[in-house]
Design a protein around this motif. Structure first.
Motif, short mmCIF file in Angstrom:
data_model
loop_
_atom_site.label_atom_id
_atom_site.label_comp_id
_atom_site.label_asym_id
_atom_site.label_seq_id
_atom_site.Cartn_x
_atom_site.Cartn_y
_atom_site.Cartn_z
N GLN A 45 56.45 -103.79 -69.02
CA GLN A 45 56.95 -103.88 -67.84
C GLN A 45 55.56 -104.02 -66.60
O GLN A 45 54.41 -104.06 -67.05
N SER A 46 55.73 -104.36 -65.46
CA SER A 46 54.79 -104.58 -64.59
C SER A 46 53.71 -103.66 -64.46
O SER A 46 53.99 -102.14 -64.53
N GLY A 47 52.48 -103.89 -64.38
CA GLY A 47 51.42 -103.05 -64.62
C GLY A 47 50.91 -102.57 -66.06
O GLY A 47 50.09 -101.99 -66.12
N VAL A 48 51.56 -103.12 -66.90
CA VAL A 48 51.31 -102.57 -68.38
C VAL A 48 49.95 -103.31 -68.79
O VAL A 48 49.37 -102.90 -69.72
N GLY A 49 49.58 -104.43 -68.31
CA GLY A 49 48.35 -105.24 -68.37
C GLY A 49 48.32 -106.54 -68.98
O GLY A 49 47.46 -106.91 -69.61
N LYS A 50 49.39 -107.21 -68.89
CA LYS A 50 49.77 -108.51 -69.36
C LYS A 50 48.68 -109.47 -68.89
O LYS A 50 48.01 -110.15 -69.57
N SER A 51 48.74 -109.50 -67.58
CA SER A 51 47.44 -110.55 -67.08
C SER A 51 46.22 -109.88 -67.17
O SER A 51 45.40 -110.93 -67.47
N THR A 52 45.93 -108.69 -67.43
CA THR A 52 44.58 -108.23 -67.50
C THR A 52 44.20 -108.82 -68.92
O THR A 52 42.87 -109.34 -69.33
N LEU A 53 45.22 -108.63 -69.95
CA LEU A 53 44.77 -109.08 -71.29
C LEU A 53 44.63 -110.84 -71.17
O LEU A 53 43.58 -111.05 -71.90
N ASN A 60 37.63 -114.02 -68.12
CA ASN A 60 37.63 -113.90 -66.74
C ASN A 60 37.25 -112.14 -66.38
O ASN A 60 36.60 -112.07 -65.65
N TYR A 61 37.86 -111.52 -67.15
CA TYR A 61 37.78 -109.91 -67.33
C TYR A 61 36.96 -109.69 -68.54
O TYR A 61 36.92 -110.50 -69.38
N ARG A 62 36.18 -108.57 -68.25
CA ARG A 62 35.31 -108.36 -69.57
C ARG A 62 36.10 -106.98 -69.94
O ARG A 62 36.11 -105.93 -69.28
N1 LIG Z 1 40.56 -106.39 -60.70
C1 LIG Z 1 40.94 -105.30 -60.92
N2 LIG Z 1 40.31 -104.51 -60.70
C2 LIG Z 1 41.17 -103.08 -60.77
N3 LIG Z 1 42.38 -102.88 -61.11
C3 LIG Z 1 42.97 -103.95 -61.70
C4 LIG Z 1 42.30 -105.11 -61.56
N4 LIG Z 1 43.20 -106.11 -62.25
C5 LIG Z 1 44.18 -105.40 -62.72
N5 LIG Z 1 44.06 -104.09 -62.39
C6 LIG Z 1 45.02 -103.05 -62.70
O1 LIG Z 1 45.33 -103.26 -63.95
C7 LIG Z 1 46.71 -102.73 -64.29
C8 LIG Z 1 47.37 -103.79 -65.08
O2 LIG Z 1 47.58 -104.98 -64.11
P1 LIG Z 1 47.99 -106.32 -64.53
O3 LIG Z 1 48.07 -107.26 -63.43
O4 LIG Z 1 47.54 -106.84 -65.93
O5 LIG Z 1 49.70 -106.06 -64.88
P2 LIG Z 1 50.71 -107.08 -65.25
O6 LIG Z 1 51.26 -106.26 -66.75
O7 LIG Z 1 50.40 -108.37 -65.46
O8 LIG Z 1 51.78 -106.75 -64.16
P3 LIG Z 1 52.94 -107.81 -63.61
O9 LIG Z 1 53.90 -108.04 -64.60
O10 LIG Z 1 53.30 -107.04 -62.43
O11 LIG Z 1 51.98 -109.30 -63.25
C9 LIG Z 1 47.22 -102.39 -62.92
O12 LIG Z 1 47.43 -100.93 -62.76
C10 LIG Z 1 46.22 -102.93 -61.82
O13 LIG Z 1 46.19 -102.28 -60.80
#
Ligand SMILES: Nc1ncnc2c1ncn2[C@@H]1O[C@H](COP(=O)(O)OP(=O)(O)OP(=O)(O)O)[C@@H](O)[C@H]1O
Ligand SMILES: Nc1ncnc2c1ncn2[C@@H]1O[C@H](COP(=O)(O)OP(=O)(O)OP(=O)(O)O)[C@@H](O)[C@H]1O
Ligand SMILES: [Mg+2]
Ligand SMILES: [Mg+2]
Lengths: 232, 266
Positions: A45-53, A60-62
């Motif tokens: 779900q949203s916020g689980v960290g998909k984009s972060t991974l 781009n992220y460490r």
């Molecule tokens: N640069 C950042 N600095 C601080 N917190 C961040 C940063 N990028 C992401 N986060 C946090 O990391 C968590 C995961 O975010 P992410 O964008 O990876 O979610 P997601 O699974 O891709 O969600 P969605 O489906 O809504 O796109 C969130 O709580 C977000 O606020």
């Protein structure tokens, strides 16, 4: 099968120094590997960290912990520990990132944006022009726009320029963060075809798609991040 | 088994190495203990608040000011030479022929009483060119590249707008095809549309000529557009460094987080 990318024990937490140094754990100990020709879809779900991974895989992220081994020719580069210039080299040749947003560079024409990665890889100018034109046409971008800078384009037009740039000469590893979001059905179908073609040509794909139908057509495997959610 | 075996990817040598570069002004810290390497074709950005030591560091790197301690190595004829251990005239010659400096104020980098063509042509003569026709043709070519029209070649810089002066300065710096360029706020003081043109010009020139560059800017959007790597300075120290997009998108240091959150979508 040829392994293209191997993630090892990826853990991410953000520390927000200017908000009372609150620590925001996202996920812990994510490990997986992706072979040539696979399309792995990230779930959760949203916020689980998909984009972060996905951003960690691109450098781009460490990550707080862990490694990302990316195939670069017949060797591997650890994106986490490699020097900046090595990461840039991997991005030029081996790993690409596509989001729904185009980073507009002032004054650069749409067609030149699409040609740019090919030129950087040594493709001849006239061939790059031909392939870029074919790709823009395939994505139904009106020809009158090709020689304009996309800063005035609509969101969907910019998105298609971005997709053309990424798929005209797809990287061996492609990271896709909702590349079809807000495209109409016809263009979405083109993108789904482009992904399938890239895969058949040996690219490894790791992607995020909110549209369930698109997911079903693209995925060869799913990775649910919910299981790796770090305790807050 | 996946232990990165990338030995076969051979690295060229860095063109510039800064080794614990420190500059004090009496009791005051200008910059402190700065080390990095820069490779050919790489663009390094230096960002940080006013007074953080960016210009101080740049002046040391460019051979203008002698650091209090530390050393700066420049690769010349395939071997590193220590910039402040060579005789002054040798250093001046290197500065003229191998690297270029773009000043924030174009007046500091231009000869205001010499024509636009002369400002550019003079640098070719420094390099040893003597053929008048060739020098003029080459000067003309460069003026075109920086979008100064042919019929302005005999005008003096004081007859130009600020943006034109800055473009002329860039032509003057790049015409001898330096291997290394230093820029201190190259787009400072220009209005936004002029900035955009200048930035695009710089981006293309740096890429096409494959030169290495160090760019000081307080503008994170400029850093994002022009640089590969970023160093963030505060109080004379480098507090964070890395790939530009990494530092801007996932800043780790409290000061960098403040800097990036103060700006919308750099
Ligand atoms: N640069 C950042 N600095 C601080 N917190 C961040 C940063 N990028 C992401 N986060 C946090 O990391 C968590 C995961 O975010 P992410 O964008 O990876 O979610 P997601 O699974 O891709 O969600 P969605 O489906 O809504 O796109 C969130 O709580 C977000 O606020
Ligand atoms: N010639 C000098 N004599 C004494 N102190 C100096 C001199 N030059 C700089 N300083 C001091 O060194 C520190 C760093 O100054 P510097 O000019 O390098 O800052 P900067 O990061 O370039 O700032 P800005 O963004 O305002 O240009 C400041 O405290 C400044 O006052
Ligand atoms: Mg997301
Ligand atoms: Mg300064």
């Amino acid at each position: 099968m040829t392994t293209m990318l191997k993630a090892e024990g990826l853990t991410k937490q953000f520390v927000l120094h200017n908000q009372n140094s609150v620590t925001l754990p996202v996920f812990a100990e994510v490990s997986f590997s992706v072979d040539q020709g696979e399309a792995v879809i990230l779930h959760g779900q949203s916020g689980v960290g998909k984009s972060t991974l996905l951003r960690i895989l691109y450098g781009n992220y460490r990550p707080t912990k862990g490694h990302v081994h990316v195939r670069h020719g017949d060797a591997f580069i650890d994106i986490v520990t490699a020097t900046p210039r090595r990461v840039l080299e991997a991005r030029r040749k081996s790993i690409g990132f596509v989001s729904q947003f185009l980073r507009v560079i002032p004054r650069v024409k749409a067609i030149d944006i699409v040609k740019d990665p090919m030129l950087a890889r040594g493709v001849a100018d006239d061939e790059a022009t031909r392939r870029a034109s074919d790709m823009l046409a395939r994505l139904n971008l009106p020809e009158r726009l090709w020689n304009l800078a996309p800063s005035t384009f609509s969101g969907g037009e910019q998105q298609r320029v971005n997709i053309a740039r990424s798929f005209v000469d797809p990287s061996p590893i492609l990271l896709l963060d909702e590349p079809t979001a807000s495209l109409d059905a016809a263009n979405r179908d083109v993108v789904v075809d482009l992904i399938a073609e890239a895969r058949q040509n040996g690219s490894a794909i790791i992607g995020i798609f909110h549209d369930e139908a698109v997911r079903d057509r693209v995925a060869t495997r799913r990775l649910d991040l919910t299981a790796y959610k770090a305790a807050a | 088994m996946l232990n990165s075996s990338i030995d076969h990817l051979k690295d060229p040598e860095p063109i510039l190495i800064a080794n614990k570069v420190t500059k004090h002004y009496g009791e005051r810290i200008g910059c402190e203990d700065v080390s990095f390497s820069l490779w050919p074709g790489e663009v390094l950005g230096i960002v940080g608040e006013s007074g953080s030591g960016k210009s101080t560091l740049l002046r040391c790197l460019a051979g203008i000011d002698r650091p209090t301690s530390g050393e700066i190595l420049f690769r010349h004829n395939d071997k590193p030479i220590s910039l402040f251990d060579i005789p002054e005239p040798t250093r001046r010659k290197l500065m003229r022929t191998e690297w270029g400096i773009v000043h924030q104020n174009p007046r500091d980098g231009l000869r205001m009483d010499v024509s636009a063509g002369g400002n550019v042509g003079e640098r070719l003569m420094d390099r040893g060119d003597r053929h008048y026709g060739k020098i003029r043709a080459s000067a003309l070519d460069w003026l075109t590249r920086v979008e100064i029209s042919e019929d302005r070649i005999d005008d003096r810089p004081r007859q130009f707008s600020g943006g034109m002066q800055q473009r002329l300065q860039i032509a003057r710096v790049l015409v001898p095809e330096p291997r290394l360029v230093f820029m201190d706020e190259p787009t400072g003081g220009l209005d936004v549309s002029v900035q955009a043109r200048l930035l695009d010009l710089l981006r293309v020139l740096v890429r096409d000529l494959g030169i290495a560059a160090v760019i000081v800017t307080h503008d994170l959007a400029v850093a994002r557009l022009l640089t590969d790597r970023l160093m963030v300075m505060k109080g004379g120290y480098v507090v964070e460094e890395g790939l530009t997009d990494q530092v801007l998108d996932d800043p780790h240091h409290a000061y960098t987080q403040l800097l990036t959150s103060a700006v919308l979508a750099a």
